[in-house]
Design a protein around this motif. Structure first.
Motif, short mmCIF file in Angstrom:
data_model
loop_
_atom_site.label_atom_id
_atom_site.label_comp_id
_atom_site.label_asym_id
_atom_site.label_seq_id
_atom_site.Cartn_x
_atom_site.Cartn_y
_atom_site.Cartn_z
N UNK A 1 4.97 2.54 13.81
CA UNK A 1 3.85 1.71 13.35
C UNK A 1 2.84 2.58 12.61
N UNK A 2 2.36 2.07 11.47
CA UNK A 2 1.31 2.76 10.73
C UNK A 2 0.21 1.75 10.40
N UNK A 3 -1.00 2.25 10.27
CA UNK A 3 -2.15 1.41 9.98
C UNK A 3 -3.38 2.01 10.62
N UNK A 4 -4.54 1.47 10.30
CA UNK A 4 -5.81 1.99 10.82
C UNK A 4 -6.41 0.99 11.81
N UNK A 5 -6.28 1.27 13.11
CA UNK A 5 -6.86 0.37 14.10
C UNK A 5 -8.37 0.56 14.18
N UNK A 6 -9.10 -0.43 14.70
CA UNK A 6 -10.55 -0.28 14.87
C UNK A 6 -10.83 0.76 15.96
N UNK B 1 0.85 -1.18 0.00
CA UNK B 1 0.00 0.00 0.00
C UNK B 1 0.89 1.24 0.00
N UNK B 2 0.76 2.08 -1.03
CA UNK B 2 1.65 3.24 -1.18
C UNK B 2 1.52 4.20 -0.01
N UNK B 3 0.29 4.47 0.42
CA UNK B 3 0.08 5.40 1.52
C UNK B 3 0.73 4.89 2.80
N UNK B 4 0.62 3.60 3.05
CA UNK B 4 1.20 3.01 4.25
C UNK B 4 2.73 3.09 4.19
#
Length: 342
Positions: free
Chosen positions: A304-309, A196-199
Motif C-alpha cells: 500500500x502507498x499513499x499519505x495517511x493523515x 500519480x507518477x510518484x504513487x
C-alpha cells in the motif's frame, strides 16, 4: 466494440477470478481456462468510432466511458465489459499481470495497513470509512535498456602518522577512470496521465515472473485504462530513472579513497525494447475528517502507498519521547565520565 463473456452453462456474465486465475461464473460456479475459452461464447457489439458511448448486450443500456477506458462495467446491470477496439491494433498490450488479490483480500490488507499507522489518528486506524475500492489495470511501458558510462575523476588518499614529536599528513592524488556497461530489464513507467507518477513508482516491485501474454478475459470484471503516452514519449523519464542507478553503481566502484570529484562523466542510455503492459492496482478511497484520501495497492503483493493523515498529538508525543530518551542517555554518559549536563 463491447465484449461480454457469457457462461456456456447458464448464459450469465463471467469475470476473471483472482483465486483460480480463470473466467468464473458467479451464478452457476462454472470456471473456464482463459486459453481454452471458446469464441462462440463471446458476444460483441460495435461502435462506428472510438466514441464514449457503447451499448450493453445484457440490458441495452448505454455504457458511458471516457476516451481512455478500455474495460468497465454496465452501471445498470453490472455486466463486466471490455471495449475491444481500445485494446487492439496499436493499443493492444503485449503483456498483462493478472490480479492475484481479490477485492475482499485487498480490503482486509488495507485495514491491516491502517492499524499499523503509529502516527495516524485513532479514527483512521479503524478503517471503517472506506468509501470505495476499485480494481484497475494501469497501462505501463516496460523497458529493456542498455547504459554505457565513461567516467574520469580525481581522487585523494589522506594518511596521518606521527614520527617523534611531529604529526604528518600525507596526501596522495590519483587519476580514476571507469568504463561501465549495464543492462536493465523491464524497467516500469506508468503511461496514464490520470495516475500519480510518484504513487505508481512506489508500488514497485511487481513480480514479472507473473507476466502473461495479453488476453482480454483478464480484464473482465475490472476497470482498465489505455495508454496516453507512447514509449518514445516516456523515454526521457525512464532514462532519468535508470541514471540514478547508474550513478549509484559508479559511486560503488570508486572506493578506498578519502575523497574524489568527477572531471568528466558521460552516460548514454539506449532503449533495446519496450513492452506495453497492464499492471493490477487496487485504488482505495477513504473518507476521513471530511476529506477523501486516495491510496494505491499493488494487486499482486498487497503493498500500500499513499499519505495517511497524521495525529499531531501522536507526533508531539513521539518527539517528546525521543527527547526524553536522548536526555537520559546523555545524563548517563556525563555521570560516567564525571561531568554534568549543566
Amino acid at each position: 466494440m463491447v465484449i461480454h463473456y457469457k457462461c456456456p452453462n447458464c448464459g450469465d456474465d463471467m469475470a476473471f477470478d483472482t483465486e483460480s486465475g480463470m473466467l468464473s461464473c458467479a451464478s452457476c460456479g462454472r470456471t473456464d481456462n482463459i486459453e481454452d475459452f471458446s469464441d462462440e461464447f463471446i458476444t460483441t457489439t460495435f461502435s462506428d468510432e472510438e466514441a464514449k458511448e457503447y451499448n450493453c448486450n445484457n440490458c441495452g443500456a448505454a455504457v458511458i466511458t471516457d476516451a481512455d477506458t478500455s474495460a468497465t462495467s454496465c452501471s445498470f446491470c453490472g455486466a463486466a465489459v471490455v471495449l475491444a477496439d481500445r485494446v487492439s491494433g496499436s493499443l493492444a498490450p503485449d503483456k498483462v499481470i493478472p490480479f492475484q488479490i481479490s477485492k475482499e483480500q485487498a480490503m482486509d490488507a488495507f485495514k491491516k495497513w491502517c492499524k499499523n499507522g503509529r502516527l495516524t489518528p485513532k479514527g483512521f486506524m479503524t478503517a471503517d470509512r472506506i468509501k470505495n475500492i476499485t480494481g484497475i489495470y494501469v497501462p505501463f511501458w516496460l523497458y529493456d535498456l542498455h547504459s554505457e558510462a565513461d567516467v574520469k575523476a580525481k581522487a585523494t588518499k589522506v594518511r596521518t602518522y606521527s614520527r617523534g614529536d611531529y604529526i604528518y599528513t600525507e596526501t596522495s592524488y590519483y587519476d580514476v577512470e571507469r568504463k561501465i556497461d549495464l543492462t536493465f530489464q523491464k524497467v516500469p513507467v506508468d503511461a496514464s496521465e490520470k495516475m500519480n507518477d510518484e504513487m505508481m513508482d512506489k508500488l514497485e516491485p511487481y513480480d514479472y515472473g507473473s507476466l502473461k501474454d495479453f488476453k482480454t478475459p483478464y480484464l473482465a470484471g475490472y476497470l482498465a485504462e489505455k495508454y496516453n503516452y507512447t514509449n518514445k514519449d516516456l523515454f526521457p523519464r525512464v532514462k532519468s530513472k535508470v541514471n540514478q542507478y547508474v550513478d549509484q553503481y559508479i559511486r560503488s566502484t570508486i572506493n578506498g579513497y578519502t575523497s574524489y570529484h568527477y572531471e568528466n562523466k558521460h552516460v548514454n542510455t539506449e532503449e533495446r525494447k519496450a513492452y506495453y503492459c497492464l499492471l493490477p492496482v487496487w485504488m482505495v478511497y477513504y473518507d476521513f475528517d471530511k476529506q477523501e484520501h486516495t491510496f494505491a495497492m499493488n494487486g499482486v503483493n498487497g503493498k500500500v502507498v499513499g499519505k495517511p493523515p497524521l495525529s499531531m498529538q501522536k507526533v508531539m508525543a513521539w518527539f517528546s519521547g525521543i527527547a526524553a530518551t536522548t536526555f537520559v542517555v546523555l545524563k548517563a554518559i556525563t555521570i560516567l565520565v564525571g561531568g554534568d549536563l549543566w
